[in-house]
Design a protein around this motif. Structure first.
Motif, PDB file in Angstrom:
ATOM      1  N   GLU A 115     -19.073  -2.010  11.982  1.00  0.00           N
ATOM      2  CA  GLU A 115     -19.567  -2.608  10.756  1.00  0.00           C
ATOM      3  C   GLU A 115     -20.312  -1.605   9.873  1.00  0.00           C
ATOM      4  O   GLU A 115     -20.208  -1.664   8.647  1.00  0.00           O
ATOM      5  N   ASP A 116     -21.090  -0.713  10.469  1.00  0.00           N
ATOM      6  CA  ASP A 116     -21.870   0.211   9.651  1.00  0.00           C
ATOM      7  C   ASP A 116     -21.031   1.435   9.281  1.00  0.00           C
ATOM      8  O   ASP A 116     -20.111   1.820  10.000  1.00  0.00           O
TER       9      ASP A 116
ATOM     10  N   LEU B 156     -14.890  -2.906   6.528  1.00  0.00           N
ATOM     11  CA  LEU B 156     -15.098  -2.761   7.967  1.00  0.00           C
ATOM     12  C   LEU B 156     -14.189  -1.660   8.492  1.00  0.00           C
ATOM     13  O   LEU B 156     -12.991  -1.659   8.221  1.00  0.00           O
ATOM     14  N   SER B 157     -14.768  -0.711   9.229  1.00  0.00           N
ATOM     15  CA  SER B 157     -13.942   0.334   9.837  1.00  0.00           C
ATOM     16  C   SER B 157     -13.122  -0.282  10.963  1.00  0.00           C
ATOM     17  O   SER B 157     -13.654  -1.000  11.808  1.00  0.00           O
ATOM     18  N   ARG B 158     -11.834   0.021  10.969  1.00  0.00           N
ATOM     19  CA  ARG B 158     -10.934  -0.514  11.995  1.00  0.00           C
ATOM     20  C   ARG B 158      -9.992   0.597  12.440  1.00  0.00           C
ATOM     21  O   ARG B 158      -9.305   1.188  11.608  1.00  0.00           O
ATOM     22  N   ILE B 159      -9.968   0.858  13.726  1.00  0.00           N
ATOM     23  CA  ILE B 159      -9.089   1.892  14.269  1.00  0.00           C
ATOM     24  C   ILE B 159      -8.295   1.294  15.421  1.00  0.00           C
ATOM     25  O   ILE B 159      -8.870   0.710  16.352  1.00  0.00           O
ATOM     26  N   VAL B 160      -6.985   1.441  15.358  1.00  0.00           N
ATOM     27  CA  VAL B 160      -6.114   0.930  16.414  1.00  0.00           C
ATOM     28  C   VAL B 160      -5.629   2.101  17.269  1.00  0.00           C
ATOM     29  O   VAL B 160      -5.089   3.084  16.750  1.00  0.00           O
TER      30      VAL B 160
ATOM     31  N   LEU C  43       0.847  -1.185   0.000  1.00  0.00           N
ATOM     32  CA  LEU C  43       0.000   0.000   0.000  1.00  0.00           C
ATOM     33  C   LEU C  43       0.883   1.235   0.000  1.00  0.00           C
ATOM     34  O   LEU C  43       2.064   1.163   0.335  1.00  0.00           O
ATOM     35  N   PRO C  44       0.334   2.394  -0.332  1.00  0.00           N
ATOM     36  CA  PRO C  44       1.155   3.610  -0.410  1.00  0.00           C
ATOM     37  C   PRO C  44       1.536   4.150   0.952  1.00  0.00           C
ATOM     38  O   PRO C  44       1.136   5.229   1.367  1.00  0.00           O
ATOM     39  N   ASP C  45       2.287   3.316   1.697  1.00  0.00           N
ATOM     40  CA  ASP C  45       2.817   3.740   2.990  1.00  0.00           C
ATOM     41  C   ASP C  45       1.750   4.085   4.008  1.00  0.00           C
ATOM     42  O   ASP C  45       1.962   4.930   4.880  1.00  0.00           O
ATOM     43  N   HIS C  46       0.595   3.442   3.931  1.00  0.00           N
ATOM     44  CA  HIS C  46      -0.437   3.655   4.927  1.00  0.00           C
ATOM     45  C   HIS C  46      -0.502   2.478   5.874  1.00  0.00           C
ATOM     46  O   HIS C  46      -0.040   1.394   5.551  1.00  0.00           O
ATOM     47  N   PRO C  47      -1.099   2.663   7.039  1.00  0.00           N
ATOM     48  CA  PRO C  47      -1.157   1.560   7.991  1.00  0.00           C
ATOM     49  C   PRO C  47      -1.877   0.357   7.413  1.00  0.00           C
ATOM     50  O   PRO C  47      -2.866   0.476   6.709  1.00  0.00           O
ATOM     51  N   ARG C  48      -1.348  -0.796   7.720  1.00  0.00           N
ATOM     52  CA  ARG C  48      -1.991  -2.042   7.343  1.00  0.00           C
ATOM     53  C   ARG C  48      -3.355  -2.115   8.007  1.00  0.00           C
ATOM     54  O   ARG C  48      -3.538  -1.660   9.128  1.00  0.00           O
ATOM     55  N   THR C  49      -4.336  -2.723   7.305  1.00  0.00           N
ATOM     56  CA  THR C  49      -5.655  -2.878   7.887  1.00  0.00           C
ATOM     57  C   THR C  49      -5.559  -3.763   9.120  1.00  0.00           C
ATOM     58  O   THR C  49      -5.098  -4.896   9.036  1.00  0.00           O
ATOM     59  N   PRO C  50      -5.939  -3.299  10.303  1.00  0.00           N
ATOM     60  CA  PRO C  50      -5.837  -4.111  11.501  1.00  0.00           C
ATOM     61  C   PRO C  50      -6.711  -5.351  11.397  1.00  0.00           C
ATOM     62  O   PRO C  50      -7.743  -5.349  10.738  1.00  0.00           O
ATOM     63  N   PRO C  51      -6.300  -6.452  12.057  1.00  0.00           N
ATOM     64  CA  PRO C  51      -7.073  -7.696  11.965  1.00  0.00           C
ATOM     65  C   PRO C  51      -8.436  -7.562  12.605  1.00  0.00           C
ATOM     66  O   PRO C  51      -8.595  -6.925  13.633  1.00  0.00           O
ATOM     67  N   ALA C  52      -9.433  -8.171  11.974  1.00  0.00           N
ATOM     68  CA  ALA C  52     -10.794  -8.106  12.502  1.00  0.00           C
ATOM     69  C   ALA C  52     -11.178  -9.374  13.223  1.00  0.00           C
ATOM     70  O   ALA C  52     -12.132  -9.406  13.980  1.00  0.00           O
ATOM     71  N   GLU C  53     -10.413 -10.454  12.975  1.00  0.00           N
ATOM     72  CA  GLU C  53     -10.809 -11.705  13.575  1.00  0.00           C
ATOM     73  C   GLU C  53     -10.012 -11.965  14.841  1.00  0.00           C
ATOM     74  O   GLU C  53      -9.036 -11.313  15.126  1.00  0.00           O
ATOM     75  N   GLY C  54     -10.438 -12.994  15.570  1.00  0.00           N
ATOM     76  CA  GLY C  54      -9.694 -13.390  16.757  1.00  0.00           C
ATOM     77  C   GLY C  54     -10.092 -12.605  17.983  1.00  0.00           C
ATOM     78  O   GLY C  54     -10.931 -11.719  17.948  1.00  0.00           O
ATOM     79  N   HIS C  55      -9.475 -12.941  19.109  1.00  0.00           N
ATOM     80  CA  HIS C  55      -9.796 -12.291  20.361  1.00  0.00           C
ATOM     81  C   HIS C  55      -8.799 -11.188  20.651  1.00  0.00           C
ATOM     82  O   HIS C  55      -7.815 -11.021  19.955  1.00  0.00           O
ATOM     83  N   ALA C  56      -9.055 -10.453  21.693  1.00  0.00           N
ATOM     84  CA  ALA C  56      -8.179  -9.336  22.034  1.00  0.00           C
ATOM     85  C   ALA C  56      -6.813  -9.848  22.472  1.00  0.00           C
ATOM     86  O   ALA C  56      -6.696 -10.853  23.140  1.00  0.00           O
ATOM     87  N   HIS C  57      -5.778  -9.113  22.080  1.00  0.00           N
ATOM     88  CA  HIS C  57      -4.412  -9.456  22.473  1.00  0.00           C
ATOM     89  C   HIS C  57      -3.859  -8.276  23.250  1.00  0.00           C
ATOM     90  O   HIS C  57      -3.070  -7.493  22.747  1.00  0.00           O
ATOM     91  N   HIS C  58      -4.262  -8.109  24.462  1.00  0.00           N
ATOM     92  CA  HIS C  58      -3.800  -6.978  25.250  1.00  0.00           C
ATOM     93  C   HIS C  58      -2.629  -7.392  26.123  1.00  0.00           C
ATOM     94  O   HIS C  58      -2.625  -8.468  26.711  1.00  0.00           O
ATOM     95  N   HIS C  59      -1.647  -6.540  26.182  1.00  0.00           N
ATOM     96  CA  HIS C  59      -0.518  -6.770  27.070  1.00  0.00           C
ATOM     97  C   HIS C  59      -0.917  -6.294  28.465  1.00  0.00           C
ATOM     98  O   HIS C  59      -1.219  -5.138  28.668  1.00  0.00           O
ATOM     99  N   HIS C  60      -0.887  -7.220  29.420  1.00  0.00           N
ATOM    100  CA  HIS C  60      -1.411  -6.894  30.739  1.00  0.00           C
ATOM    101  C   HIS C  60      -0.354  -6.377  31.701  1.00  0.00           C
ATOM    102  O   HIS C  60      -0.665  -6.084  32.848  1.00  0.00           O
TER     103      HIS C  60
ATOM    104  N   GLY D 294     -21.673   7.229   2.095  1.00  0.00           N
ATOM    105  CA  GLY D 294     -21.713   7.980   0.850  1.00  0.00           C
ATOM    106  C   GLY D 294     -20.426   8.003   0.070  1.00  0.00           C
ATOM    107  O   GLY D 294     -20.319   8.710  -0.937  1.00  0.00           O
ATOM    108  N   SER D 295     -19.406   7.254   0.501  1.00  0.00           N
ATOM    109  CA  SER D 295     -18.117   7.250  -0.195  1.00  0.00           C
ATOM    110  C   SER D 295     -17.652   5.824  -0.441  1.00  0.00           C
ATOM    111  O   SER D 295     -17.787   4.960   0.423  1.00  0.00           O
ATOM    112  N   ASP D 296     -17.091   5.581  -1.622  1.00  0.00           N
ATOM    113  CA  ASP D 296     -16.512   4.281  -1.947  1.00  0.00           C
ATOM    114  C   ASP D 296     -15.044   4.210  -1.553  1.00  0.00           C
ATOM    115  O   ASP D 296     -14.415   3.162  -1.689  1.00  0.00           O
ATOM    116  N   GLN D 297     -14.491   5.316  -1.092  1.00  0.00           N
ATOM    117  CA  GLN D 297     -13.082   5.355  -0.699  1.00  0.00           C
ATOM    118  C   GLN D 297     -12.957   5.361   0.820  1.00  0.00           C
ATOM    119  O   GLN D 297     -13.633   6.147   1.505  1.00  0.00           O
ATOM    120  N   PRO D 298     -12.097   4.507   1.371  1.00  0.00           N
ATOM    121  CA  PRO D 298     -11.880   4.549   2.816  1.00  0.00           C
ATOM    122  C   PRO D 298     -11.041   5.767   3.197  1.00  0.00           C
ATOM    123  O   PRO D 298     -10.232   6.252   2.399  1.00  0.00           O
TER     124      PRO D 298
END
Length: 317
Positions: free
Chosen positions: A227-228, A290-294, A198-215, A261-265
């Motif tokens: 989703e919407d 799917l919107s994903r924000i890390v 991709l043009p140096d943009h963040p990789r799409t974060p994973p949507a599957e699996g469970h949370a991987h939090h460092h405790h 209203g937009s086809d571009q993320p």
């Protein structure tokens, strides 16, 4: 990309293979118009000499760690590179092993010259397969370097025990589940692998699996999904308010947003209480839209992030 040049950061501990990786990357024809800022802790520019890159496309910021240097020195180095190299397709900074990449990202956000000419690109962190697990256990800076990375390059895997490499990969995923981990030998990686195609943009974060939090102590990564499609007129101010409230505790925010209203993320980037204006990407990298924000933060309670996620109408992973 609004005509701005991607500015990528190559970070990692001392001896973790940054220079070897960058030297290999610069041999690829597509990297010929890449400008390089080398930040060395010593006064002698040895790393720049080892790169073998064109002199007019390389500038050395020596004598210390760029995260501690005055922003003016950093901007001056970039302007010197512009004057000598002319038109560039990408700029990369190889930080010293003692540098924190977060202030560099902040400088890209708040300095008028940098903000006008450059867009934050990928953050790549190198981790030594022999020493990485030990360093991550004792060095907070090493954890921060991994926590804000889009991609983590595991080096020296050819001379490390396979079990050690496996444990290290698990530790890296625990610190930053949104980062892509790439294991390489002798720094041999292509630009497509390092920059993700991709043009140096963040990789799409994973949507599957469970949370991987460092405790334990240190940075933690939280992935918010929705989703919407969102109404930017209401979602944007709410996100801005959250980023401002987190302030310096927010090491980085990145993601892709599906706007009604937009086809571009929209590509989202933020750092230390500052949210960049969103940049439209030409096309979705995946079919799910799917919107994903890390959010990568430290000293923030998970309950607070979860509450913020509910306020933004998403699900926290």
């Amino acid at each position: 990309m609004s005509g701005r040049v991607p500015f990528s950061i190559l970070t990692g501990g001392l001896g973790s293979g940054k220079t070897t990786l960058l030297a290999r990357l610069l041999r690829h024809p597509g990297m010929a118009r890449t400008g390089v800022v080398v930040n060395e802790f010593g006064e002698i520019g040895l790393d720049a000499a080892l790169l073998g890159h064109a002199e007019d496309h390389t500038v050395v910021l020596a004598g210390g760690c760029v995260c501690c240097a005055a922003t003016a020195d950093f901007v001056s180095a970039v302007r010197s590179l512009e004057a000598r190299a002319g038109s560039l397709s990408r700029v990369m900074i190889e930080t010293s092993g003692l540098a924190d990449p977060v202030p560099i990202l902040h400088a890209l956000a708040v300095d008028p010259h940098l903000a006008a000419g450059y867009v934050p690109g990928s953050v790549i962190a190198t981790v030594d397969a022999l020493q990485g697990e030990r360093e991550l256990g004792r060095n907070k800076l090493a954890v921060r370097q991994v926590a804000v990375a889009d991609r983590v390059i595991v080096t020296k895997s050819d001379i490390a025990a396979p079990r050690a490499v496996l444990r290290l990969r698990q530790r890296l995923q625990e610190i930053n589940p949104a980062a892509e981990v790439l294991v390489v030998n002798h720094g041999d990686a292509t630009p497509e692998q390092v920059f993700g195609g991709l043009p140096d943009h963040p990789r799409t974060p994973p949507a599957e699996g469970h949370a991987h939090h460092h405790h334990g102590p240190g940075p933690r990564a939280f992935c918010l999904t929705r989703e919407d499609a969102v109404d930017w007129q209401t979602f944007g101010p709410a996100l801005e308010q959250l980023v401002t409230a987190l302030g310096d505790r927010l090491l980085r925010v990145k993601g892709l947003l599906h706007v009604a209203g937009s086809d571009q993320p929209l590509v989202l980037q933020g750092i230390r209480g500052f949210l960049h204006p969103p940049v439209p990407l030409a096309a979705w990298p995946s079919a799910d839209r799917l919107s994903r924000i890390v959010f990568i933060a430290e000293d923030v309670e998970e309950a607070a992030i979860r509450a913020a996620g509910r306020a933004l109408g998403g699900t926290l992973e």
